[in-house]
Each structure stands twice: as structure tokens, then as C-alpha cells.
Design an enzyme around this catalytic site. Structure first.
Site, PDB file in Angstrom:
ATOM      1  N   SER A  78       0.796  -1.226   0.000  1.00  0.00           N
ATOM      2  CA  SER A  78       0.000   0.000   0.000  1.00  0.00           C
ATOM      3  C   SER A  78       0.827   1.274   0.000  1.00  0.00           C
ATOM      4  O   SER A  78       0.306   2.352  -0.292  1.00  0.00           O
ATOM      5  CB  SER A  78      -0.957   0.018   1.196  1.00  0.00           C
ATOM      6  OG  SER A  78      -0.237   0.144   2.412  1.00  0.00           O
ATOM      7  N   LYS A 123       0.681   4.705   6.835  1.00  0.00           N
ATOM      8  CA  LYS A 123       0.096   5.513   5.765  1.00  0.00           C
ATOM      9  C   LYS A 123       0.721   6.905   5.786  1.00  0.00           C
ATOM     10  O   LYS A 123       1.442   7.278   6.713  1.00  0.00           O
ATOM     11  CB  LYS A 123      -1.426   5.652   5.944  1.00  0.00           C
ATOM     12  CG  LYS A 123      -2.198   4.338   6.020  1.00  0.00           C
ATOM     13  CD  LYS A 123      -2.206   3.568   4.724  1.00  0.00           C
ATOM     14  CE  LYS A 123      -2.967   2.251   4.877  1.00  0.00           C
ATOM     15  NZ  LYS A 123      -2.863   1.409   3.663  1.00  0.00           N
TER      16      LYS A 123
END
Length: 241
Positions: A78, A123
Site C-alpha cells: 500500500s 500511511k
């Protein structure tokens, strides 16, 4: 007179000076007392002093990992292409202590329990408390507080900033986070309708990822990109609006 002078000189020379009066035997017990505790403890441990040193090193590493730095292994793609599956990053757990707060562009590790799932996630921060985050403008760019952000420097090649449209205001004390590999990232966009609206409480942030430390050939410092430098503060953007 000469005889008396000779006796006086002999008397003076026979008196020990302060330094000469201190014998090695007298200093020995004092020196040994410095290591008495170490010797006493090591004598009770199998392996002696070597085992004691090893235990102290392990304790130091435990305290370091608990309060200062923590290694984190990248579990998915990701955050590609900057962070690859299996990379190990060093998380600075003091980055947001003592009054500091996450900033746009920071890569953070956080506990997603109750928001993303029962695990730790990594993230990039796109919006902080008070920010308006919109996708997308006519050129397909994400806007933060009305300013388009050029994410081409870290976005996964071929990915668009988002295929999901959104228009959110980040509540105070929370973060809006996205993965750099947008087509392979479950992030704030996917939880807009969930409890918390996809926002991550700042209190659940474990720390900021500052270094890739493994593999050695990929080791580098993770710097905050300049893409967010021109984004105005939320209050400033509201005033101009």
C-alpha cells in the site's frame, strides 16, 4: 651544631610524606568495593558477568523499543513504491511528544483497532485537524484547503490520486491518511462511512517512520515531501474563502 643538624635532617627524611604513606594495600579494598555489587550479582547468574552484560543490553533494547524507537515491517504494497513489502522502517516514537503533532506528508504508523482493523498500519498524512480534503480538481489532483497537491513525487507510477471522490473536513485531533499506492491501499477513503469516518485519532499514532533500515541496499531517510509546503492552514484558507 653539625651533629644536631645531621640528626634533624635524618628525622625529617624518616617521616613519610602523605603520598608515600598511602600503600597499594590500603587502596585495594576501596577499589574492589566499586565492583562489589556487580560481582555479587554476576556470581548468582549462570554464565557470570557475560550473562549480566547480555541481560543489561536486552533491557536497554527493550526500553529503547518501548519508549523511543521501534522497528516496523511493511506488511503490504500500500505504500509502494517508496516502501516495499518486507522493508523494515524505524519508527520514531518521540516525534509527536512534547507538544509536536503530525504534519501533512508525514508517514505514520498507527493502531487501527476500531477504525481500520485489529493491526498496526502505515500511511501518509494528507489532512490534519481542520483541513478540507477534496478529490479531485479538474486535473485530477487532491486539494487540501483549496490548494492542489502535486503528489507525483511519491505516488505509485500509473496510479491516479484517487478513483473515489470525497469531500471531507478533518475533525480536530484526527488525521486523514492515504497510501502512496492508491490502487492497492485501504485507507481513509474506504472508511468514510464507518465509525470515525475514516479519520485516525492522533492519540492512536505510534510514531513517525523516519528511516528504512532494511534491506541495506534500500536504506534511506524518509523525508517529508515538499508537495504540502504551500498548503495553507485551515484557518487561513477559511479566511480567504
Amino acid at each position: 651544631m653539625d651533629t644536631e643538624a645531621q640528626h634533624t635532617e635524618r628525622d625529617r627524611s624518616s617521616r613519610p610524606s602523605g603520598s608515600e604513606g598511602t600503600t597499594p594495600e590500603a587502596a585495594g579494598p576501596e577499589d574492589r568495593s566499586r565492583f562489589a555489587l556487580v560481582s555479587r550479582v554476576s556470581s548468582c547468574i549462570p554464565g557470570g558477568r557475560f550473562t549480566l552484560i547480555l541481560l543489561l543490553c536486552l533491557l536497554f533494547l527493550l526500553l529503547l523499543s518501548t519508549f523511543v524507537l521501534r522497528p516496523f515491517q511493511i506488511p503490504s504494497g500500500s505504500m509502494e513504491q517508496g516502501l516495499r513489502v518486507g522493508d523494515r522502517v524505524l519508527v520514531n516514537k518521540l516525534a509527536y511528544r512534547f507538544g509536536a503533532a503530525p504534519q501533512r506528508g508525514d508517514i505514520v504508523v498507527f493502531d487501527g483497532t476500531g477504525y481500520f482493523g485489529h493491526a498496526d498500519y502505515i500511511k501518509r498524512v494528507v489532512g490534519v485537524g481542520g483541513d478540507s480534503v477534496v478529490c479531485c480538481d479538474r486535473e485530477g489532483r487532491i486539494q487540501v484547503n483549496g490548494r492542489p497537491v502535486d503528489e507525483s513525487g511519491f505516488l505509485y507510477p500509473g496510479d491516479s490520486p484517487s478513483t473515489v471522490a470525497f469531500d471531507v473536513v478533518v475533525p480536530g485531533g484526527t488525521l486523514f491518511v492515504l497510501g502512496d499506492h492508491r490502487s492497492d491501499s485501504s485507507d481513509s477513503r474506504d472508511h468514510l462511512g464507518s465509525p470515525g469516518g475514516g479519520m485516525i485519532p492522533v492519540g492512536d499514532v505510534i510514531g513517525r517512520a523516519d528511516w528504512i533500515i532494511w534491506p541495506v541496499g534500500h536504506a534511506t531517510r524518509l523525508n517529508r515531501p515538499d508537495a504540502y509546503a504551500r498548503v495553507p492552514a485551515a484557518a487561513e484558507a477559511g479566511a480567504h474563502g
